[in-house]
Design a protein around this motif. Structure first.
Motif, PDB file in Angstrom:
ATOM      1  N   VAL A  45       0.858  -1.185   0.000  1.00 35.53           N
ATOM      2  CA  VAL A  45       0.000   0.000   0.000  1.00 35.53           C
ATOM      3  C   VAL A  45       0.895   1.236   0.000  1.00 35.53           C
ATOM      4  O   VAL A  45       1.766   1.382   0.866  1.00 35.53           O
ATOM      5  N   LYS A  75      -3.195   0.672  -3.702  1.00 37.85           N
ATOM      6  CA  LYS A  75      -2.826  -0.727  -3.442  1.00 37.85           C
ATOM      7  C   LYS A  75      -2.316  -1.355  -4.731  1.00 37.85           C
ATOM      8  O   LYS A  75      -2.966  -1.278  -5.771  1.00 37.85           O
ATOM      9  N   ASP A 124       0.154  -4.734   2.923  1.00 36.37           N
ATOM     10  CA  ASP A 124      -1.313  -4.739   2.887  1.00 36.37           C
ATOM     11  C   ASP A 124      -1.807  -5.640   4.017  1.00 36.37           C
ATOM     12  O   ASP A 124      -1.807  -6.863   3.901  1.00 36.37           O
TER      13      ASP A 124
END
Length: 317
Positions: free
Chosen positions: A166, A226, A261
């Motif tokens: 991310v 992302k 993430d």
């Protein structure tokens, strides 16, 4: 019992020695003679006493014993013993060893009693737990099943996110065209990869998405980006060099922060950890950081990393 002779003696018989010990001239020692003056001991007249260990006899006077002491020994019970000067050191050593063993035995018995007391308490607790669980087996099974299901969901979720990163604070395009926005985001990512000296081509980027609703306010904070990569190795290579970003002189690059993430559970745990980190730093612990899910002392921390740590989000994503 002490063996004595003379006056009010108990007239104990002279015992034959268990083994004859040689004297300095190669002869044998006679138990019927005083072992100090070597004079014969006469039962009816001589006050004498036998050593409980070697069983040799000694005149009272030769043993430097007072009349009072001799009389006390004559009247003593079977628990009282007398030892000559030659045997006394060895006997003292034995008695000290016995005392030490007795003390250790007493300590062991005390420890056993403590353990027994603790075991009684544990058994009492187990009895209460057993009584509390009576009739609740079905409810416990459901709780366990749910725990197992939650755990498996977490494992699967982590597996699905293992190649994701991310990116925070990546400038967002204002274009209404989707393709233009994707081109813009790819270009920004390549700028980051080039600075980090990590080669990533379009094939290795399997997915690129912005998370959440777009901020319509002018100069609003950009949404998180992302990125799903084709392998864990690429993700690790980027994450391993991400600490270089805060030290960049480029105003775009030095505000970028890259994180794994995380699952919702991991984000919640991470947020709690950062709350604790902030509180401890406020209390004066400046030399701490988060590493591998724990707060640890800062060691071999590269320049700029402190800024990198402080710029992380203070709340769950």
């Amino acid at each position: 019992m002490v063996k004595t002779k003379g006056n009010r003696a108990n007239k104990a018989e002279l015992k034959t020695p268990k083994s004859q010990q040689g004297n300095q001239n190669g002869g044998t020692l006679d138990h019927s003679k005083c072992q100090i003056c070597d004079e014969l001991i006469v039962d009816s007249t001589d006050k004498s006493i036998a050593c409980e260990k070697c069983e040799y006899w000694f005149h009272q006077s030769c043993a430097s014993m007072t009349n009072d002491t001799f009389k006390i020994l004559q009247k003593s019970s079977a628990n009282v013993m007398w030892f000559c000067d030659s045997c006394k050191p060895e006997v003292d050593g034995i008695l000290k060893g016995v005392d030490a063993l007795t003390s250790r035995q007493a300590d062991s018995e005390a420890n056993i009693k403590k353990l027994e007391s603790k075991l009684d308490k544990i058994f009492g607790i187990l009895d209460k737990v057993e009584n509390a669980l009576v009739g609740k087996e079905e409810a416990m099974e459901k709780v366990i099943e749910q725990k197992v299901a939650d755990y498996m969901d977490e494992v699967v979720d982590k597996e699905n996110r293992k190649c994701n990163l991310v990116f925070h604070n990546v400038d967002e395009s204002t274009s209404e065209n989707i393709d233009d926005r994707k081109t813009h985001d790819n270009a920004k990512l390549q700028e980051i990869f080039q600075y980090l000296d990590v080669r990533v081509n379009d094939v290795q980027i399997q997915q690129l998405v912005r998370l959440g609703k777009k901020n319509v306010e002018e100069n609003g904070r950009p949404r998180l980006t992302k990125v799903t990569f084709s392998s864990v190795d690429i993700k690790r290579a980027i994450l391993g060099k991400a600490t270089k970003l805060p030290s960049s002189t480029d105003p775009f690059l030095n505000k970028i922060y890259i994180s794994p993430d995380m699952t919702p559970k991991e984000r919640e745990e991470n947020w709690k950890l950062r709350q604790e980190l902030a509180a401890r730093r406020k209390a004066g612990e400046d030399d701490i950081m988060i590493k591998s899910g724990r707060i640890v002392k800062r060691r071999d921390f590269r320049s700029g990393q402190g800024h990198f740590e402080q710029r992380r989000s203070a709340s769950p994503q």
